[in-house]
Design an enzyme around this catalytic site. Structure first.
Site: not given
Ligand code: NDP
Length: 452
Positions: A47, A50, A176, A439
């Site tokens: 967080c 980033k 995310y 608003e």
């Molecule tokens: P997420 O689980 O949010 O997203 C993972 C993404 O990768 C999805 O789009 C998923 O697709 C895709 N994916 C997964 N496996 C594969 C694969 N083998 N090949 C291709 N694509 C794949 O994970 P993040 O890594 O983005 O973030 C992890 C967590 O960290 C988040 O869930 C969140 O809770 C937290 N976070 C919060 C933030 C904030 O509050 N602003 C910022 C960053 C992280 P599909 O949708 O099809 O599953």
């Protein structure tokens, strides 16, 4: 064995530190084991760094928009390395603050990797540490797909420490992390190719916001490759060649895996103490964050409930309240505000239109789309989208969603109203603050016609 702690926390991230301090404030004798730097994912690899990079990128848009307000900006250039150095300096400062807060709270910090021996004992190297209760808060780590050449790509950990900004970057994943880094790199001038296995980013979010974010990112120059997966990466003189499942190859300077995170349980020796894990490898807990072993608790990302910093902090403090303040506290996980610091920014609290329809049946949807006032003179053609989802039977606002400038700040405030269960009528009774974008949330008049 010299000391027997009342609470021994494993992991010095946001959850571990918050829970330890809270327990110590009630007089508990608390130890905290951390093998690396203090601060965890959010402060050191998530967080905070980033968001600093998001702030850094925003200037590029501000400089563009300033022209419409009469500014002449010449010779503006960006030094990525200087931004990373400044970010690292800030992380050092924050780590120092974390350490001194623990010291001031009277928490004993122990450096090393923790391994469970039994329900009340943890080994750190040759040392044995005993405790009445143990709280595991070891977080998670980024995963990369198992394809040839995957090691040539980087995770968000390394992306935050690149010394040079890549001219061409492929981001794999549309969660995310994927969309946030797409925003940072594309705004600062990199050519971004984002590979999704779905049609749209941010699965699980309100569908209309997903579509609008996708459109806005395309308009900002992010090149999406939907319904595609990388199949292999090879290194050549002109860059990394990424073969995709659609038969094409894209040449880039970096590949960023943003394909999700997994709970950090390796080498904790959970089985020795009898701590059960879920099928996904997370530590299994009940609503009180109790594991299968009565003396052992687990909080935050290692439990894979809702992987957000404030949730980990709330879970850890709830454990401390329950155990050391005779104040039985359970965390509600159903109305959690969250923001994605994409460009444009997205904020959301409560249920999406799809989830609300599935759960409540009859709902009303109030929505508006408009060009923010600040963009008009700037000549920026991006639109803000706001939505309220209302339960038709009770008039309660079930969800609030926004895509546009300051979405995180606005949704955080609205989260009070949504968490409190306020009705649409109470939103309507709220006087508007003019002129503001926020608003619009209290002046939404007509519900959309219900879909047939
Ligand atoms: P997420 O689980 O949010 O997203 C993972 C993404 O990768 C999805 O789009 C998923 O697709 C895709 N994916 C997964 N496996 C594969 C694969 N083998 N090949 C291709 N694509 C794949 O994970 P993040 O890594 O983005 O973030 C992890 C967590 O960290 C988040 O869930 C969140 O809770 C937290 N976070 C919060 C933030 C904030 O509050 N602003 C910022 C960053 C992280 P599909 O949708 O099809 O599953």
């Amino acid at each position: 064995m010299t000391t027997r702690f009342d609470l021994l926390t494993i992991g010095g991230g946001s959850g571990g530190v918050a829970g330890s301090r809270r327990a110590a404030s009630y007089g508990a004798k608390v130890g905290l084991i951390e093998g690396g730097r203090m601060g965890g994912t959010c402060v050191l690899r998530g967080c905070v760094p980033k968001k600093l990079l998001v702030y850094g990128a925003r200037f590029a848009e501000a400089f563009e928009d300033a022209r419409g307000y009469g500014w002449t900006i010449e010779g503006a250039s960006h030094d990525w390395g200087a931004m990373i150095a400044a970010k690292n300096q800030e992380l050092d400062r924050l780590e120092g603050i974390y350490r001194s807060m623990l010291d001031r709270a009277g928490v004993t910090t122990i450096t090393g990797h923790a391994r469970l021996i039994d329900a009340h004992t943890v080994a750190v190297g040759d040392q044995r540490v005993a405790a009445e209760r143990i709280m595991i808060a070891t977080g998670g780590y980024p995963v990369r797909p198992d394809i040839p050449g995957a090691e040539l790509g980087i995770s968000s950990d390394e992306a935050l420490d690149l010394t040079v900004r890549p001219d061409r970057i492929m981001i794999v994943g549309g969660g995310y992390i994927g969309v946030e880094f797409a925003g940072i790199f594309s705004t600062l001038g990199s050519t971004v190719t984002q590979v999704l296995r779905q049609d749209l980013p941010l699965r699980g979010f309100d569908e209309e916001l997903r579509v609008a974010l996708h459109q806005a990112m395309v308009a900002r120059g992010v090149g999406f490759r939907a319904r595609t997966l990388p199949t292999a990466i090879t290194k050549a003189a002109d860059g990394l060649h990424v073969a995709l499942s659609d038969g094409t190859t894209v040449v880039v300077d970096q590949v960023l895996w943003a394909t999700g995170r997994r709970p950090n349980t390796a080498n904790l020796n959970l089985a020795a103490a009898g701590v059960a894990v879920t099928a996904a490898g997370a530590i299994a807990v009940d609503a009180w964050s109790r594991t299968s072993v009565p003396s052992i608790y687990a909080v935050g990302d290692v439990t894979d409930r809702v992987a957000l910093t404030p949730v980990a902090i709330a879970e850890a403090r709830a454990v401390a309240e329950t155990l050391f303040n005779a104040n039985a506290t359970m965390v509600q996980h159903d109305t959690i505000a969250t923001a994605v610091f994409s460009r444009p920014e997205l904020g959301t609290v409560g249920l999406s239109e799809e989830a609300a329809r599935a759960r409540y049946g009859a709902i009303k949807v109030f929505a508006t789309g408009f060009r923010p006032m600040q963009y008009v003179l700037a000549g920026r053609n991006e639109r803000t989208l706001m939505k309220l989802i209302v339960d038709a039977a009770t008039d309660r606002v079930l969800g609030a969603h926004m895509l546009g400038p300051d979405a995180a700040e606005i949704i955080q405030s609205l989260a009070v109203a949504v968490t409190a269960g306020l009705t649409k009528r109470q939103f309507d009774q709220t006087m508007a603050l003019h002129p503001s974008a926020a608003e619009e949330f209290v002046t939404l008049r007509d519900a959309r016609p219900s879909p047939q």
